[in-house]
Design an enzyme around this catalytic site. Structure first.
Site: not given
Length: 147
Positions: A44-46
Site C-alpha cells: 500500500g505504501c508503495t
C-alpha cells in the site's frame, strides 16, 4: 484521531532522505501535502508513493510541496526512493515525534493520514480511512483541491 481542518499545523524539523534538515517553516507561503504512511516498501505504501511520483510534476506546477513521513530511518528511505525512483523527499521520524504531534501514532508506526497545509500553516484538508485510496491518492488530492 487526527488533527482537524482549521487547526494550525504543528511546527517540525526532521531529516529527509538525504540527511538534510527540513522544517515546515521552510515552505511558508506554499501549500504542503504532508502524507504519513506506515512503512517503506510495503504494497500500500508503495502504491501511494508511486501515485505521488507520477503526479509530482502537477504538484510542482501548482507550487505544492509533497513530503512523505514514516518512522523508518534515512537508510530505509534511501533504499525505497532508489528502488522506485521517487522524486520527492521522505522524512525520517525515527523517534515518532512528528507522528505524535500530528496525532497519527498507530502503535510503533504512522497511520495512513494526509494533511494539506496552506501557506499560512493551517490544515485545510485531512485524508484518512475510506477517503484515502493509495493507488490514486495524489490525483484525488488535486481533484479535491479543485486543481
Amino acid at each position: 484521531m487526527s488533527l482537524s481542518v482549521g487547526t494550525t499545523a504543528p511546527a517540525f524539523t526532521a531529516k529527509d532522505t538525504n540527511g538534510n534538515s527540513v522544517s515546515l517553516s521552510d515552505f511558508s507561503g506554499k501549500t504542503v501535502v504532508l502524507y504519513f504512511y506506515p512503512k517503506d516498501d510495503t504494497p500500500g505504501c508503495t502504491k501511494e508513493a508511486q501515485s505521488f511520483k507520477e503526479a509530482y510534476g502537477e504538484y510542482q506546477g501548482k507550487e505544492i510541496v509533497v513530503l512523505g513521513v514514516s518512522m523508518d530511518d534515512e537508510a530505509s528511505h534511501q533504499k525505497f526512493t532508489e528502488k522506485y525512483g521517487l522524486n520527492f523527499p521522505l522524512l525520517a521520524d525515527t523517534d515518532g515525534a512528528l507522528t505524535k504531534a500530528y496525532d497519527v501514532e498507530g502503535g510503533g508506526y504512522s497511520k495512513r493520514v494526509t494533511y494539506v497545509i496552506d501557506g499560512s500553516g493551517k490544515i485545510i484538508k485531512v485524508f484518512e480511512g475510506a477517503n484515502l485510496k493509495t493507488a490514486t491518492h495524489a490525483q484525488d488530492i488535486l481533484a479535491e483541491l479543485g486543481l
